[in-house]
Write a protein that holds these residues in place. Structure first.
Motif, PDB file in Angstrom:
ATOM      1  N   ILE A   1      -9.342   5.511  -4.592  1.00  0.00           N
ATOM      2  CA  ILE A   1      -8.136   5.731  -3.799  1.00  0.00           C
ATOM      3  C   ILE A   1      -7.864   4.596  -2.810  1.00  0.00           C
ATOM      4  O   ILE A   1      -6.995   4.699  -1.963  1.00  0.00           O
ATOM      5  CB  ILE A   1      -8.204   7.074  -3.033  1.00  0.00           C
ATOM      6  CG1 ILE A   1      -9.394   7.070  -2.083  1.00  0.00           C
ATOM      7  CG2 ILE A   1      -8.283   8.247  -3.993  1.00  0.00           C
ATOM      8  CD1 ILE A   1      -9.310   8.130  -1.010  1.00  0.00           C
TER       9      ILE A   1
ATOM     10  N   ILE B   1      -4.113   1.680  -2.031  1.00  0.00           N
ATOM     11  CA  ILE B   1      -2.889   2.257  -2.597  1.00  0.00           C
ATOM     12  C   ILE B   1      -1.862   2.408  -1.482  1.00  0.00           C
ATOM     13  O   ILE B   1      -2.207   2.779  -0.359  1.00  0.00           O
ATOM     14  CB  ILE B   1      -3.177   3.630  -3.234  1.00  0.00           C
ATOM     15  CG1 ILE B   1      -4.235   3.469  -4.327  1.00  0.00           C
ATOM     16  CG2 ILE B   1      -1.899   4.234  -3.816  1.00  0.00           C
ATOM     17  CD1 ILE B   1      -4.661   4.768  -4.950  1.00  0.00           C
ATOM     18  N   GLU B   2      -0.653   2.125  -1.804  1.00  0.00           N
ATOM     19  CA  GLU B   2       0.413   2.182  -0.814  1.00  0.00           C
ATOM     20  C   GLU B   2       0.518   3.586  -0.233  1.00  0.00           C
ATOM     21  O   GLU B   2       0.476   4.588  -0.950  1.00  0.00           O
ATOM     22  CB  GLU B   2       1.740   1.792  -1.475  1.00  0.00           C
ATOM     23  CG  GLU B   2       2.816   1.471  -0.465  1.00  0.00           C
ATOM     24  CD  GLU B   2       4.182   1.372  -1.122  1.00  0.00           C
ATOM     25  OE1 GLU B   2       4.256   1.432  -2.363  1.00  0.00           O
ATOM     26  OE2 GLU B   2       5.174   1.246  -0.384  1.00  0.00           O
TER      27      GLU B   2
ATOM     28  N   ARG C   1      -7.703  10.476  -7.540  1.00  0.00           N
ATOM     29  CA  ARG C   1      -6.600   9.543  -7.327  1.00  0.00           C
ATOM     30  C   ARG C   1      -5.263  10.197  -7.697  1.00  0.00           C
ATOM     31  O   ARG C   1      -4.283  10.122  -6.963  1.00  0.00           O
ATOM     32  CB  ARG C   1      -6.812   8.284  -8.179  1.00  0.00           C
ATOM     33  CG  ARG C   1      -6.003   7.080  -7.734  1.00  0.00           C
ATOM     34  CD  ARG C   1      -6.473   5.838  -8.465  1.00  0.00           C
ATOM     35  NE  ARG C   1      -5.985   5.857  -9.839  1.00  0.00           N
ATOM     36  CZ  ARG C   1      -4.844   5.260 -10.218  1.00  0.00           C
ATOM     37  NH1 ARG C   1      -4.141   4.600  -9.336  1.00  0.00           N
ATOM     38  NH2 ARG C   1      -4.445   5.312 -11.461  1.00  0.00           N
TER      39      ARG C   1
ATOM     40  N   LEU D   1      -2.051  10.969  -5.390  1.00  0.00           N
ATOM     41  CA  LEU D   1      -0.763  10.383  -5.755  1.00  0.00           C
ATOM     42  C   LEU D   1       0.304  11.465  -5.888  1.00  0.00           C
ATOM     43  O   LEU D   1       1.454  11.275  -5.510  1.00  0.00           O
ATOM     44  CB  LEU D   1      -0.897   9.587  -7.061  1.00  0.00           C
ATOM     45  CG  LEU D   1      -1.627   8.248  -6.931  1.00  0.00           C
ATOM     46  CD1 LEU D   1      -1.709   7.551  -8.282  1.00  0.00           C
ATOM     47  CD2 LEU D   1      -0.931   7.351  -5.911  1.00  0.00           C
TER      48      LEU D   1
END
Lengths: 186, 632
Positions: free
Chosen positions: A26, A29-30, A168, A172
């Motif tokens: 993770i 990540i934006e 993840r 997300l």
């Protein structure tokens, strides 16, 4: 896109393969911010200001920690004690967390079967996490079901990789899904 | 005197012009020096007119080779040398024996007298330690597979010099020309019977070992205490010169003796100091040596006998290369490593000049043979560096492109640490102990010889030397380090060190001990990020304990102390801007102190820290009560 804040507490991260895999999956990540609490506050002197600012900006909060003696590591509890202040997180004027979503992401040595009413631990993991659930409720947050990696003592590299991947995806989806209501009933 | 000065200027100027040029063209300094030598030699510009002069310089500067081996020995600890014994014995010995035998055989085929062939064969088997090691060091390949193999071969060749010199007198065919001179070459023990000679050889080695183990340390300690740097350098020179003298006395190779002494001193605290003091001497002497070699190339002889000289030179280079390639192959070198190894060692070495002269004196050679061989040797020493350039620039890149080779991991000769710790007094040693307890080895430097010896006895690997000197830091491996710690008790030195690091080693992160806040200001202005005021933590810790004794709860005190320290650090960052303006500084710092005190005392008065409302139910009680009151 929602902002996700992962509050990660592991007193010996360098020895935890499971959590290394999860964190790696993770990282970078934006709109997913990881705060490594044991790295930030080795002496337990938590900066309340900094933590409240991070909380304020996030819409999704994850308590990410291993399960030790059916609870979280002490710094995570310290974090809850100090950061979720009366008059800020709850009580009169404690409105700053209202409407946010929060969940536990946990790793446990005990297997899924151990956390059953007829299992070795006598209760389900959800039962052990009640204090977290109630904490969230007191702060007017929506508590989501936990993400769990069980049986970390025996997990194979392949399974761990799969788990990390689904962690993840979990984050997300929390970040991107239009509607989060279906999460509540997972 | 005039002649000397003129010569010195000539040599130095030639070097200054040619060497940087050669380096820029990627040819390495060795070739640059050789070309400089050729340039000023009798056949091109003719600044140096007679060949004898070049030869004299060459003999004098051969001492550079001795120093180089001493320095290499310093970097090689005995246990690592012991690990290399197989390599030295097998690879080195087979190279020397096979090459000598083949050259000898070819000589016989061409109907040269067997004595002459044998003398030539033995001489030609040797390679140039000076050229090969200098090039390897420059290319940073000493620890690579081909570097280690080359080193093993060269070391064996240096050992082989002893039996070769012993063998030559047995080959006398004609009348020795100058028998008295010849015996000089061989040292003073020739008149002794055989067993006594052997005994004295072992005795000399024993003396070197004993001196290295017990003699040099106290000598260097005694000299270091005088704190005169030139005296330390002189002692370093004395060690090398003394050993060379002793070795020559018993007919051993001085280079070998120096190497042995170096190995023994590799474990000594003075290792890095010796290295940095001798390095310039070695460099200068070797440079002169290479130039002398260049200037002795007899071009008129080469042009008159072009076919003979060139075919002999090419022949010997090809022959040696092929033999070395086969040896390299048997040691599983990759193709490009093997080529570097074989071609690198394919020249005839400087020691052959000695054997030629010796054979001439003994009457084994006549003048024309000796001249031809000298020309061949000097030519081969010039050609192989050129071949190496071609190899490095053209052939090896091509090979590496076609098949990527995974280099085998070799255990390194030198140990280089990520951390360099300068100053090993009470502060530094506490830090060093903490690091070591956690498995972090630092390279430690201290400039107090007594303390170094004492700490060595306690098991710390401390080196003697002034850590604010760039050359010393270099030999301590600063290029491979990433963090430099100054635990020096004098901030002036630390400031010198920071300046040095900024200029020469910008890749280093520096962590500096500061005496007080004024020193800290100075360091902050120089851009140092990691500053550690030595009294800050101790005094606060003392305060913590005091408060506990006065009845404060330990955890509260712990948190307050942390806050106090954080305030102090951040106040420092503000105050640094006002330090030059005394009035403003005082008012600012008074403001800071007041703020700090009010914050802290406020917390105490209220009996809780601003930080943790949660653990104090006061505010909750208040709120709850105020809610409940109306209901009552």
């Amino acid at each position: 896109m929602r902002k996700v804040l992962v509050l990660f507490a592991h007193p010996k991260f360098e020895h935890s393969e499971a959590n290394q895999a999860l964190i790696q999956a993770i990282s970078g990540i934006e709109n997913i911010e990881i705060r490594d609490l044991y790295e930030l506050y080795p002496d337990f002197n938590i900066s309340i200001q900094a933590e409240q600012e991070a909380l304020f900006e996030a819409e999704i909060v994850i308590w990410h920690h291993p399960i030790y003696w059916y609870s979280c590591p002490p710094l995570m509890k310290q974090w809850i004690d100090l950061v979720l202040e009366f008059g800020w997180a709850y009580g009169p004027g404690g409105i700053y967390l209202k409407g946010k979503y929060i969940a536990n992401a946990i790793t446990s040595g005990g297997s899924q079967e151990a956390y059953q009413y007829d299992g070795r631990n006598n209760y389900k993991i959800e039962d052990f996490l009640r204090p977290f659930e109630q904490t969230a409720r007191l702060c007017n947050m929506t508590y989501l079901p936990p993400f769990q990696v069980a049986g970390t003592h025996k997990i194979s590299a392949f399974d761990l990789k799969k788990k990390a991947e689904s962690y993840r995806k979990f984050l997300l989806e929390l970040r991107d899904a239009a509607d989060l209501s279906h999460f509540k009933n997972l | 005197m005039n002649g000397f000065l003129v010569n010195a200027i000539l040599y130095i100027l030639a070097a200054i012009i040619c060497v940087p040029l050669a380096k820029k063209l990627g040819m390495g300094s060795v070739l640059g020096y050789l070309i400089a030598g050729i340039l000023i030699g009798p056949y091109l510009l003719g600044f140096i007119t007679n060949e004898g002069q070049g030869q004299d310089i060459m003999h004098a500067t051969e001492f550079g080779v001795v120093m180089m081996l001493f320095l290499i020995g310093l970097e090689l600890e005995p246990k690592n040398l012991w690990k290399m014994r197989q390599l030295i014995l097998k690879v080195g010995l087979s190279q020397v024996l096979i090459t000598s035998a083949l050259v000898f055989g070819i000589g016989i085929l061409f109907e040269v007298q067997w004595q002459i062939s044998l003398a030539i064969g033995l001489s030609m088997a040797l390679s140039s330690t000076a050229i090969v090691l200098q090039s390897l060091k420059e290319k940073n390949q000493m620890n690579g597979p081909n570097g280690r193999l080359s080193f093993g071969v060269l070391l064996m060749q240096d050992i082989a010099v002893i039996p070769i010199l012993a063998l030559l007198p047995l080959l006398i065919i004609g009348d020795p020309i100058l028998s008295t001179n010849a015996s000089e070459m061989h040292g003073l023990i020739d008149s002794l019977p055989g067993w006594a000679q052997t005994l004295s050889i072992f005795g000399a080695i024993g003396i070197v070992v004993l001196l290295g183990q017990f003699g040099f340390g106290p000598l260097l300690n005694y000299v270091a205490k005088s704190r005169l740097r030139e005296l330390f350098t002189a002692s370093a020179l004395l060690i090398v010169v003394g050993i060379s003298f002793l070795m020559e006395l018993v007919g051993l190779s001085p280079a070998l003796g120096a190497f042995l002494a170096g190995v023994i001193l590799a474990n000594s605290p003075y290792r890095h100091a010796l290295e940095s003091d001798l390095e310039p001497f070695k460099g200068l002497l070797l440079g002169l040596f290479f130039m002398a070699v260049g200037s002795t190339i007899n071009f008129s002889l080469i042009f008159n006998n072009a076919t003979t000289v060139i075919s002999l030179t090419m022949g010997i280079i090809v022959l040696k290369t092929v033999i070395l390639m086969i040896i390299g192959k048997s040691r599983k070198l990759s193709l490009s490593d093997n080529l570097s190894f074989a071609i690198g060692l394919s020249q005839v070495g400087e020691f052959s000049f000695v054997t030629y002269a010796f054979a001439l004196q003994l009457g084994i050679f006549d003048q024309s043979i000796s001249d031809t061989l000298m020309a061949v040797t000097a030519l081969s020493m010039t050609i192989t560096p050129i071949l190496m350039v071609v190899l490095d620039k053209v052939i090896n890149p091509a090979i590496n492109k076609t098949h990527k080779t995974i280099e085998k991991e070799m255990d390194s000769i030198e140990e280089h640490n990520k951390v360099i710790l300068i100053g090993f007094g009470h502060f530094g040693s506490t830090l060093g102990r903490f690091l070591r307890a956690n498995g972090v080895e630092a390279t430690i430097l201290d400039s107090d010889p007594d303390r170094v010896e004492y700490l060595r006895k306690m098991g710390f690997k401390v080196y003697f030397g002034d850590g604010t000197r760039a050359d010393l830091l270099l030999s301590a491996g600063v290029m491979d380090a990433s963090i430099l710690i100054s635990a020096l008790d004098n901030t002036e030195y630390s400031i010198k060190l920071v300046e040095l690091c900024k200029e020469e080693f910008p890749h280093l992160e520096v962590m500096i001990r500061a005496k007080n806040r004024y020193d800290a200001f100075e360091l902050m202005e120089m851009g140092v990020k990691n500053i550690y005021r030595e009294h800050l933590d101790t005094s606060i810790r003392m305060g913590e304990d005091l408060l506990k004794k006065l009845g404060f709860r330990a955890h509260t005190v712990h948190r307050l102390a942390k806050q106090f320290r954080d305030y102090d650090e951040s106040a420092l960052k503000v105050l640094v801007n006002f330090k030059d303006n005394t009035d403003e500084y005082i008012s600012k710092s008074r403001q800071q102190i007041e703020m700090q005190e009010s914050l802290l005392s406020g917390e105490l008065m209220r009996k809780f820290s601003v930080n943790d409302h949660t653990w104090d139910s006061d505010s909750i009680k208040e709120a709850v009560n105020s809610e409940e009151k109306p209901a009552e």
